[in-house]
Design a protein around this motif. Structure first.
Motif, PDB file in Angstrom:
ATOM      1  N   TYR A  74      11.785  -0.337 -11.708  1.00 13.28           N
ATOM      2  CA  TYR A  74      12.017  -0.465 -10.268  1.00 13.28           C
ATOM      3  C   TYR A  74      13.495  -0.709  -9.991  1.00 13.28           C
ATOM      4  CZ  TYR A  74       7.107  -0.588  -8.929  1.00 13.28           C
ATOM      5  OH  TYR A  74       5.800  -0.255  -8.684  1.00 13.28           O
ATOM      6  N   SER A  92       9.910   0.468  -5.031  1.00 15.46           N
ATOM      7  CA  SER A  92       8.698  -0.247  -4.603  1.00 15.46           C
ATOM      8  C   SER A  92       8.520  -0.076  -3.097  1.00 15.46           C
ATOM      9  CB  SER A  92       8.823  -1.731  -4.933  1.00 15.46           C
ATOM     10  OG  SER A  92       9.826  -2.333  -4.139  1.00 15.46           O
ATOM     11  N   THR A 117       4.737  -5.270  -5.609  1.00 14.52           N
ATOM     12  CA  THR A 117       5.018  -5.616  -6.991  1.00 14.52           C
ATOM     13  C   THR A 117       3.776  -5.942  -7.790  1.00 14.52           C
ATOM     14  OG1 THR A 117       5.346  -7.901  -6.323  1.00 14.52           O
ATOM     15  CG2 THR A 117       7.295  -6.511  -6.439  1.00 14.52           C
TER      16      THR A 117
END
Length: 482
Positions: free
Chosen positions: A106, A138, A52
Motif C-alpha cells: 500500500y 487503499s 486496511t
C-alpha cells in the motif's frame, strides 16, 4: 429558503449507519480546511479500518434500499424483509478483472502526496507516472486524494480513469463513485457525469451519499442551486436505472432536511414513481420528529391526486408513536383500514411494538386482540415486545399464559417465545422457574435456544442441582435425536 444549517445536515447524514466498506459520517479526524467540511466526513476511523482490515469486496447495502434500518425507530413496514436482503447482499452485482496492483504494498503517505501532486500538475504522461510508482491504493488513500482535489477544485477524471484499470474493485464502491461525481459537480462538469453514471448503472451501483455534496459546499444562492439541481436531474433522467433512483432520493433527503421544500417538490415532480419519493420525504420528516408536517404531507399527496400507500401510513404511525401521539396513530391505522380494507401485518406490528416500547400496554393489547380476530399472526418482534411488557409489569402468569397460548395456536415463533420467557426469568434469578419453562416447551416438541439451554444447565450445576441438569440434558438429547 436557502441552503443553510450545514452542520445540522451533516449531523443528519452522520446518523445513517453503513456496513464494512461504506464510509461512516460520524467522526471528524484531522482538522481540514474549513471549506471541505462535507468531505471530511469520509475520514472516519471506520473508513480507515474498512480500507486496511476489511476486504475491498466487502461492501454495504445499496444506500437507499431502505432508510429504515435496524438502528432506527422509524418503520415503513418492510424493514424486516429488506434487512434480511441487505445482510445477505454484501455487494452489488459488479464484476471486474483481477487487479495487477493487489499484491503490491500500500502507498505510504509520502507516495499519496506524490500521486496527488502529479494529478494536480496535469502532466501529459500522468498514467505512466502513476504506474511507475508501483503501489496499491487503499480506500482511505483514494478518498484522501479525492478530498484534496475537491478542496483545490482540480479535476479527478484522469485519476478515476487510471483507477478503473489499476484498481477496478475500488471503482465498484458507491462511495468512490460518489466522490468522482462530486468532483465533476464542483467543477460544473455535468456532461462528464453522464458516461460515469451510465457505467455505474451497468455495474448496478447506487450512488453514495455524498455524490451531490458540492451543492452544500459551494454555498450557492437559491436560484443557482435550483439551476444546478435541474442539470443534475436532467443527467439522472438520461441515465435512468439505479443511479436515477438513488440520485433522486439523495436530492430529496438532502433538501428536505435543509428545509428547501420547493426544490424537493421540483425533484419529485420530475420523477415517475411520485408516491415512492413522497415516502422518502415522509421518512426524512419522521427522522426529524416533525409529525405535524408529516401529517400535512399525507393531505397534500391526496390533494395532488396521489394516494398514500401502506408505507406512507406506517411511517406516519411510527412517527406519531415516537412523539407520544398514540391516539392520532390509532386514527391513522383506522384510516388505513378504511382506505385499504385491512391494514397489513406490518402496520399492526409497528403500532403494537411502539405502544409497548412507550408503556402503552393496555392499548397495545387492544390492537393485539384486533390483530388476532382478523387472523393476522404477529411477527417475532411483536411477540417479544408483548412478553417483555407483561414481564416488566410484574404479570408473570399472564406472560406464561401468552406464550402457552401462542404455542397452542402453533405459532411459528413459539420456540423464540418460550426461550425469551425462560431468559427473562433466569435474569430475574428464577432459575427453577426458567428450567420448568424449558421442560414445558420440550414436552411440546419445541427445541429451546441452545444458548438459553446451556445457561440454565450451567446455573443448575452451580446450584448443585445435578439431577435436574441431567434430566434437562436427557430431554434435550432425545428431542434433537428425533
Amino acid at each position: 429558503m436557502g441552503i443553510r444549517n450545514l452542520c445540522n445536515i451533516l449531523r443528519f447524514f452522520s446518523t445513517i449507519p453503513h456496513s464494512c466498506s461504506t464510509f461512516l459520517f460520524c467522526y471528524f479526524s484531522n482538522t481540514p480546511p474549513s471549506n471541505t467540511a462535507f468531505f471530511t466526513l469520509f475520514h472516519s476511523q471506520s473508513s480507515f479500518l474498512s480500507s486496511t482490515v476489511c476486504s475491498p469486496l466487502c461492501s454495504s447495502k445499496p444506500p437507499f434500499a431502505s432508510s429504515s434500518t435496524v438502528y432506527s425507530d422509524i418503520y415503513d413496514g418492510h424493514s424486516c424483509l429488506k434487512l434480511g436482503l441487505q445482510l445477505l447482499t454484501r455487494r452489488y452485482l459488479c464484476s471486474y478483472p483481477y487487479s495487477s496492483y493487489k499484491g503490491r504494498p500500500y502507498a505510504t503517505r509520502k507516495q499519496v502526496t506524490e500521486i496527488t501532486a502529479l494529478i494536480r500538475e496535469g502532466v501529459n504522461d500522468l498514467e505512466s507516472k502513476l504506474n511507475r510508482i508501483n503501489v496499491s491504493l487503499s480506500m482511505a488513500s483514494v478518498a484522501e486524494i479525492f478530498q484534496i482535489l475537491a478542496t483545490e477544485r482540480v479535476s479527478a477524471l484522469r485519476f478515476f480513469d487510471w483507477l478503473r484499470g489499476s484498481h477496478p474493485e475500488l471503482c465498484c464502491d458507491p462511495e468512490i463513485g460518489a466522490l468522482v461525481v462530486n468532483n465533476c459537480g464542483l467543477l460544473g462538469n455535468y456532461e462528464a457525469m453522464l458516461p460515469i453514471l451510465t457505467e455505474f448503472n451497468l455495474k448496478r451501483m447506487h450512488l453514495g451519499r455524498t455524490a451531490f455534496g458540492f451543492l452544500l459546499v459551494l454555498g450557492l444562492d437559491k436560484e443557482s442551486t435550483m439551476e444546478c439541481v435541474r442539470k443534475i436531474v436532467d443527467v439522472l433522467n438520461k441515465v435512468g436505472g439505479a443511479c436515477q433512483s438513488s440520485g433522486i432520493q439523495l436530492l430529496i433527503e438532502m433538501f428536505s432536511f435543509s428545509g428547501s421544500f420547493d426544490i424537493v417538490e421540483f425533484v419529485i415532480g420530475t420523477a415517475r414513481s411520485k408516491v415512492k419519493y413522497y415516502n422518502v420525504l415522509m421518512r426524512t420528516m419522521c427522522k426529524r420528529g416533525d409529525y405535524e408536517r408529516a401529517g400535512d404531507l399525507v393531505k397534500e399527496m391526496k390533494r395532488r391526486g396521489f394516494d398514500p400507500d401502506r408505507s406512507t401510513y406506517n411511517l406516519l404511525v411510527s412517527c406519531l408513536c415516537k412523539n407520544g401521539k398514540f391516539a392520532e396513530a390509532c386514527q391513522v391505522l383506522e384510516t388505513m383500514e378504511k382506505d385499504y380494507g385491512l391494514p397489513n401485518e406490518f402496520s399492526y406490528d409497528v403500532l403494537i411494538t411502539l405502544l409497548c416500547k412507550h408503556h402503552q400496554f393496555d392499548l397495545a393489547l387492544k390492537f393485539l386482540d384486533k390483530m388476532t380476530l382478523k387472523g393476522i399472526e404477529p411477527c417475532i418482534l411483536t411477540h417479544a415486545a408483548v412478553i417483555k411488557s407483561y414481564f416488566q409489569s410484574g404479570k408473570y402468569e399472564e406472560a406464561h399464559e401468552y406464550v402457552f397460548d401462542s404455542a397452542s395456536k402453533q405459532s411459528y415463533s413459539s420456540n423464540a417465545n418460550y426461550s425469551l420467557l425462560a431468559t427473562l426469568h433466569l435474569k430475574k434469578g428464577n432459575l427453577l422457574l426458567s428450567q420448568k419453562i424449558i421442560f414445558e416447551m420440550m414436552d411440546k416438541g419445541l427445541k429451546p435456544n441452545f444458548s438459553v439451554y446451556m445457561k440454565i444447565r450451567e446455573r443448575l450445576e452451580k446450584k448443585n442441582e445435578k439431577d435436574l441438569s441431567l434430566e434437562l440434558l436427557r430431554k434435550y438429547l432425545s428431542l434433537i435425536e428425533k
